[in-house]
Design a protein around this motif. Structure first.
Motif, PDB file in Angstrom:
ATOM      1  N   LYS A  14       0.817  -1.211   0.000  1.00 13.00           N
ATOM      2  CA  LYS A  14       0.000   0.000   0.000  1.00 13.00           C
ATOM      3  C   LYS A  14       0.855   1.267   0.000  1.00 13.00           C
ATOM      4  N   GLN A  15       2.039   1.201   0.584  1.00 21.45           N
ATOM      5  CA  GLN A  15       2.904   2.379   0.626  1.00 21.45           C
ATOM      6  C   GLN A  15       3.417   2.763  -0.767  1.00 21.45           C
ATOM      7  N   ASP A  16       3.377   1.823  -1.711  1.00 18.01           N
ATOM      8  CA  ASP A  16       3.820   2.111  -3.078  1.00 18.01           C
ATOM      9  C   ASP A  16       2.713   2.736  -3.920  1.00 18.01           C
ATOM     10  N   LEU A  17       1.503   2.753  -3.391  1.00 14.45           N
ATOM     11  CA  LEU A  17       0.363   3.279  -4.131  1.00 14.45           C
ATOM     12  C   LEU A  17       0.201   4.779  -3.899  1.00 14.45           C
ATOM     13  N   HIS A  18      -0.490   5.424  -4.818  1.00 12.09           N
ATOM     14  CA  HIS A  18      -0.841   6.826  -4.663  1.00 12.09           C
ATOM     15  C   HIS A  18      -1.641   6.964  -3.372  1.00 12.09           C
ATOM     16  N   PRO A  19      -1.395   8.008  -2.570  1.00 13.81           N
ATOM     17  CA  PRO A  19      -2.096   8.145  -1.288  1.00 13.81           C
ATOM     18  C   PRO A  19      -3.617   8.063  -1.396  1.00 13.81           C
ATOM     19  N   GLY A  20      -4.178   8.551  -2.472  1.00 11.96           N
ATOM     20  CA  GLY A  20      -5.630   8.504  -2.645  1.00 11.96           C
ATOM     21  C   GLY A  20      -6.168   7.111  -2.905  1.00 11.96           C
ATOM     22  N   ARG A  21      -5.296   6.179  -3.228  1.00  9.87           N
ATOM     23  CA  ARG A  21      -5.724   4.813  -3.547  1.00  9.87           C
ATOM     24  C   ARG A  21      -5.432   3.819  -2.426  1.00  9.87           C
ATOM     25  N   ARG A  22      -4.765   4.262  -1.383  1.00  8.74           N
ATOM     26  CA  ARG A  22      -4.351   3.351  -0.315  1.00  8.74           C
ATOM     27  C   ARG A  22      -5.517   2.825   0.511  1.00  8.74           C
ATOM     28  N   ARG A  23      -6.621   3.515   0.539  1.00 11.67           N
ATOM     29  CA  ARG A  23      -7.745   3.104   1.373  1.00 11.67           C
ATOM     30  C   ARG A  23      -8.633   2.078   0.670  1.00 11.67           C
ATOM     31  N   ILE A 147     -13.410  -7.320 -19.658  1.00 12.00           N
ATOM     32  CA  ILE A 147     -12.015  -7.551 -19.263  1.00 12.00           C
ATOM     33  C   ILE A 147     -11.244  -6.235 -19.243  1.00 12.00           C
ATOM     34  N   LEU A 148     -11.560  -5.333 -20.172  1.00 10.20           N
ATOM     35  CA  LEU A 148     -10.892  -4.031 -20.183  1.00 10.20           C
ATOM     36  C   LEU A 148     -11.241  -3.240 -18.921  1.00 10.20           C
ATOM     37  N   LYS A 149     -12.484  -3.283 -18.514  1.00  7.28           N
ATOM     38  CA  LYS A 149     -12.914  -2.594 -17.289  1.00  7.28           C
ATOM     39  C   LYS A 149     -12.224  -3.191 -16.056  1.00  7.28           C
ATOM     40  N   ARG A 150     -12.093  -4.512 -16.029  1.00 10.05           N
ATOM     41  CA  ARG A 150     -11.415  -5.164 -14.902  1.00 10.05           C
ATOM     42  C   ARG A 150      -9.932  -4.788 -14.852  1.00 10.05           C
ATOM     43  N   LEU A 151      -9.307  -4.708 -16.032  1.00  9.54           N
ATOM     44  CA  LEU A 151      -7.900  -4.281 -16.068  1.00  9.54           C
ATOM     45  C   LEU A 151      -7.759  -2.823 -15.634  1.00  9.54           C
ATOM     46  N   MET A 152      -8.725  -1.987 -15.974  1.00 11.55           N
ATOM     47  CA  MET A 152      -8.684  -0.595 -15.544  1.00 11.55           C
ATOM     48  C   MET A 152      -8.779  -0.500 -14.020  1.00 11.55           C
ATOM     49  N   ARG A 153      -9.608  -1.322 -13.431  1.00 13.98           N
ATOM     50  CA  ARG A 153      -9.708  -1.333 -11.966  1.00 13.98           C
ATOM     51  C   ARG A 153      -8.411  -1.836 -11.340  1.00 13.98           C
ATOM     52  N   PHE A 154      -7.817  -2.851 -11.959  1.00 12.10           N
ATOM     53  CA  PHE A 154      -6.541  -3.361 -11.459  1.00 12.10           C
ATOM     54  C   PHE A 154      -5.460  -2.293 -11.580  1.00 12.10           C
ATOM     55  N   ARG A 155      -5.452  -1.572 -12.694  1.00  9.64           N
ATOM     56  CA  ARG A 155      -4.475  -0.506 -12.923  1.00  9.64           C
ATOM     57  C   ARG A 155      -4.537   0.540 -11.809  1.00  9.64           C
ATOM     58  N   GLU A 156      -5.727   0.802 -11.284  1.00 10.32           N
ATOM     59  CA  GLU A 156      -5.873   1.760 -10.183  1.00 10.32           C
ATOM     60  C   GLU A 156      -5.125   1.308  -8.935  1.00 10.32           C
ATOM     61  N   MET A 157      -4.959   0.009  -8.776  1.00 10.64           N
ATOM     62  CA  MET A 157      -4.267  -0.541  -7.611  1.00 10.64           C
ATOM     63  C   MET A 157      -2.808  -0.864  -7.903  1.00 10.64           C
ATOM     64  N   HIS A 158      -2.324  -0.442  -9.042  1.00  6.93           N
ATOM     65  CA  HIS A 158      -0.949  -0.714  -9.464  1.00  6.93           C
ATOM     66  C   HIS A 158      -0.052   0.447  -9.036  1.00  6.93           C
TER      67      HIS A 158
END
Length: 169
Positions: A14-23, A147-158
């Motif tokens: 979580k520390q590697d993620l953007h602060p807005g995405r950590r929650r 699948i594209l939408k799922r990858l977009m959601r995964f990208r948010e957590m990358h």
């Protein structure tokens, strides 16, 4: 998608993620065994593995302004990963960094092989959708937008989500 023990999945720190995405709840990924590849790719995209590898390699070459180090698109040069939310993407086995640079599109980012794989897979899946005469998000083959939408959601957590966004924007 089968249920797996949580120890099967890899999560980004979580520390590697953007602060807005950590929650947000993290989305894990895992490498799929080579014996599972044909079934996963067929179920997700309705195509053969080598066709998907060719499309992802072409997307990676385009993103790298045709300077991709992958000249052979054999699927032995890739790792297929699946995400907890049901997406799949290919990651090049060759270590990074991967420079994504297109002067005609005004981006220049350096990504790890995982980030490069997410980028190239998202672009390739988008191309596949358009080849099937899709007008996303309205597509006769409903698998592609999902699948594209799922990858977009995964990208948010990358950890490289912001860089991926800049490349694909």
């Amino acid at each position: 998608m089968a249920a797996f023990d949580s120890s099967d999945w890899t999560f980004y720190d979580k520390q590697d993620l953007h602060p807005g995405r950590r929650r947000r709840k993290l989305i894990g990924w895992r490498s799929a065994g080579k014996d599972l590849w044909p079934g996963l790719v067929r179920a997700q995209l309705g195509m053969r593995v080598n066709e998907f590898a060719d499309d992802v390699a072409a997307a990676l070459a385009w993103l790298c302004d045709a300077n991709s180090r992958l000249t052979n698109t054999s699927w032995d040069l890739w790792d297929l990963r699946e995400t907890q939310n049901g997406a799949i993407y290919l990651v090049p086995l060759e270590e990074g960094p991967w420079r994504m640079k297109r002067s005609d599109r005004h981006f220049d980012e350096t990504l790890t092989r995982d980030g490069a794989g997410v980028c190239a897979s998202m672009l390739a899946i988008s191309w596949i959708g358009h080849e099937r005469t899709c007008d996303l998000p309205f597509c006769p083959d409903e698998r592609i937008p999902k699948i594209l939408k799922r990858l977009m959601r995964f990208r948010e957590m990358h950890p490289e989500g912001a860089e991926i966004d800049r490349v694909l924007d």
